[in-house]
Design a protein around this motif. Structure first.
Motif, mmCIF file in Angstrom:
data_model
loop_
_atom_site.group_PDB
_atom_site.id
_atom_site.type_symbol
_atom_site.label_atom_id
_atom_site.label_comp_id
_atom_site.label_asym_id
_atom_site.label_seq_id
_atom_site.Cartn_x
_atom_site.Cartn_y
_atom_site.Cartn_z
ATOM 1 N N ARG A 164 10.458 -18.227 -4.445
ATOM 2 C CA ARG A 164 10.068 -17.745 -5.774
ATOM 3 C C ARG A 164 9.786 -16.249 -5.691
ATOM 4 N NH1 ARG A 164 7.464 -21.960 -9.240
ATOM 5 N NH2 ARG A 164 6.243 -20.267 -10.112
ATOM 6 N N PRO A 165 10.230 -15.478 -6.657
ATOM 7 C CA PRO A 165 9.947 -14.037 -6.607
ATOM 8 C C PRO A 165 8.464 -13.762 -6.845
ATOM 9 C CG PRO A 165 10.989 -14.614 -8.694
ATOM 10 C CD PRO A 165 11.041 -15.846 -7.838
ATOM 11 N N GLU A 166 7.923 -12.803 -6.109
ATOM 12 C CA GLU A 166 6.541 -12.372 -6.327
ATOM 13 C C GLU A 166 6.509 -10.853 -6.207
ATOM 14 O OE1 GLU A 166 3.430 -11.345 -7.385
ATOM 15 O OE2 GLU A 166 3.611 -13.542 -7.568
ATOM 16 N N PRO A 167 6.444 -10.159 -7.349
ATOM 17 C CA PRO A 167 6.590 -8.698 -7.357
ATOM 18 C C PRO A 167 5.567 -7.938 -6.515
ATOM 19 C CG PRO A 167 6.799 -9.592 -9.586
ATOM 20 C CD PRO A 167 6.336 -10.716 -8.716
ATOM 21 N N VAL A 168 4.348 -8.491 -6.358
ATOM 22 C CA VAL A 168 3.306 -7.717 -5.681
ATOM 23 C C VAL A 168 3.206 -8.036 -4.196
ATOM 24 C CG1 VAL A 168 1.954 -7.590 -7.811
ATOM 25 C CG2 VAL A 168 1.413 -9.356 -6.117
ATOM 26 N N LEU A 169 4.033 -8.932 -3.685
ATOM 27 C CA LEU A 169 3.858 -9.392 -2.311
ATOM 28 C C LEU A 169 3.960 -8.251 -1.301
ATOM 29 C CD1 LEU A 169 3.207 -12.021 -0.920
ATOM 30 C CD2 LEU A 169 5.652 -12.415 -0.613
ATOM 31 N N GLU A 170 4.953 -7.409 -1.448
ATOM 32 C CA GLU A 170 5.122 -6.292 -0.520
ATOM 33 C C GLU A 170 3.939 -5.331 -0.602
ATOM 34 O OE1 GLU A 170 7.320 -5.719 1.755
ATOM 35 O OE2 GLU A 170 9.033 -7.022 1.326
ATOM 36 N N ALA A 171 3.458 -5.076 -1.806
ATOM 37 C CA ALA A 171 2.339 -4.150 -1.976
ATOM 38 C C ALA A 171 1.055 -4.722 -1.376
ATOM 39 C CB ALA A 171 2.136 -3.835 -3.455
ATOM 40 N N VAL A 172 0.832 -6.027 -1.558
ATOM 41 C CA VAL A 172 -0.347 -6.661 -0.960
ATOM 42 C C VAL A 172 -0.260 -6.591 0.561
ATOM 43 C CG1 VAL A 172 -1.533 -8.861 -0.609
ATOM 44 C CG2 VAL A 172 -0.811 -8.191 -2.912
ATOM 45 N N ALA A 173 0.917 -6.884 1.106
ATOM 46 C CA ALA A 173 1.091 -6.818 2.554
ATOM 47 C C ALA A 173 0.829 -5.408 3.074
ATOM 48 C CB ALA A 173 2.496 -7.276 2.937
ATOM 49 N N ALA A 174 1.285 -4.410 2.330
ATOM 50 C CA ALA A 174 1.055 -3.017 2.740
ATOM 51 C C ALA A 174 -0.434 -2.690 2.726
ATOM 52 C CB ALA A 174 1.823 -2.075 1.825
ATOM 53 N N ASP A 175 -1.164 -3.165 1.717
ATOM 54 C CA ASP A 175 -2.605 -2.923 1.660
ATOM 55 C C ASP A 175 -3.321 -3.586 2.831
ATOM 56 O OD1 ASP A 175 -2.433 -1.385 -0.603
ATOM 57 O OD2 ASP A 175 -3.158 -2.939 -1.977
ATOM 58 N N LEU A 176 -2.914 -4.802 3.183
ATOM 59 C CA LEU A 176 -3.535 -5.493 4.310
ATOM 60 C C LEU A 176 -3.252 -4.766 5.619
ATOM 61 C CD1 LEU A 176 -2.775 -9.180 3.271
ATOM 62 C CD2 LEU A 176 -5.033 -8.116 3.387
#
Length: 336
Positions: A164-176
């Motif tokens: 399923r697409p999740e637009p914020v996944l990459e940004a959340v991973a970058a923040d972590l």
């Protein structure tokens, strides 16, 4: 983005503190003495290199935030037995621009067990599973400890169901990753979570008998895991193996002593130690029991562990109230 930590305990408090420490906006959800301490003294994270204090906004529930923001990300870090109540409180909340949290906002399940994502999907359209490798302890109101070094933890993230697409996944991973975590993005996170489930099965043994030491206790651990592996194989469920999991951690997350903090046990041990009214054994050992019954594989070891942990909660007997021999007696009785 604004991170709302729903359940600021050991895991939620550590992730929230690290995110706040790297400049991310964090709101912590807490009640009672824990909330009072967070508001008075800040969120205190004790690590091998010292203590960090983060001043974050603290609320008791979604009603105190009013209308949620469209860029909010919910970090669900409550124990599995509290998942339904937490989701039901947050899913219907209105979001700026229209719609509800359940319709518009992503919820990340930073939880042990494998049932939370499915439960969340009944209420939230955007669900992310997280396999949590994060040695942490709730020490006292307002204070959590984490011994991972140089990384505080490793959090595998993946949409549920996969693909399923999740637009914020990459940004959340970058923040972590900017906050002392690794955040791999596997195509399917659930094999990682099922692998972690197997690792969590001995939590009940530790909670019941104390530190898992000596041949008798270690043999019991092996039996619980072997039973879990047999059940998952019968169910056709893929898992990440121990070797792959160890390789993922490597030397990037070693467990070091935290100054002034005695080494405690896992999450179930911690719950029994502080006299919690419930524990998550039904979603750990109980998951193996459930799948065993569905697929015709007996699971007397995990059924006994689940039963005894819940028995300890009801009796208020605390942690390490049983001997390994007593646990084995109960297993033998369950086998008939």
């Amino acid at each position: 983005m604004r991170y709302i930590v729903v359940g600021t305990g050991a895991v939620g408090g550590t992730v929230g503190a690290r995110l706040a420490g790297s400049g991310r906006e964090v709101v912590c959800v807490a009640r009672g003495a824990h909330r009072e301490a967070l508001e008075r003294d800040g969120l205190r994270l004790v690590t091998p290199e010292g203590e960090h204090v983060e001043r974050v906004r603290v609320v008791g529930g979604p009603e105190e935030l009013g209308e949620l923001r469209a860029d909010d990300v919910l970090l669900l870090a409550v124990k599995s037995q509290d998942t339904v109540a937490a989701l039901d409180a947050w899913a219907p909340r209105p979001v700026a621009g229209g719609g509800t949290a359940g319709e518009r906002l992503p919820v990340l399940c930073l939880q042990n067990g494998v049932a939370n994502e499915r439960t969340a999907l009944r209420r939230f359209a955007r669900v992310v599973g997280v396999c949590v490798w994060l040695p942490s302890t709730y020490l006292e109101a307002g204070v959590v400890g984490a011994g991972g070094d140089p990384l505080t933890g490793i959090l595998h993230l993946g949409t549920y169901p996969p693909g399923r697409p999740e637009p914020v996944l990459e940004a959340v991973a970058a923040d972590l990753r900017a906050s002392r975590f690794d955040a791999p993005l596997p195509d399917d996170v659930m094999p990682w979570k099922y692998g972690k489930l197997l690792d969590n099965l001995p939590n009940a043994i530790e909670a019941l008998t104390g530190p898992v030491e000596g041949p008798d206790a270690l043999a019991l651990v092996d039996e619980a895991r072997a039973e879990g592996i047999a059940v998952l194989e019968a169910a056709g469920i893929a898992t990440v193996g121990e070797e792959e999991a160890r390789a993922a951690r490597g030397e990037r997350m070693r467990l070091l002593p935290v100054p002034g903090v005695p080494r405690g046990g896992g999450s179930t041990w911690q719950s029994l130690k502080r006299g919690a009214a419930s524990v998550e054994a039904d979603w750990l050992n109980g998951e193996i029991v459930l799948l065993g019954r569905l697929h015709g594989v007996p699971a007397p070891v995990n059924e006994t562990l689940r039963t005894l942990v819940n028995e300890a909660v009801r009796k208020g007997s605390g942690a390490a109230a049983y001997s390994v021999a007593k646990v084995r007696e109960r297993i033998a009785a369950a086998r008939g």
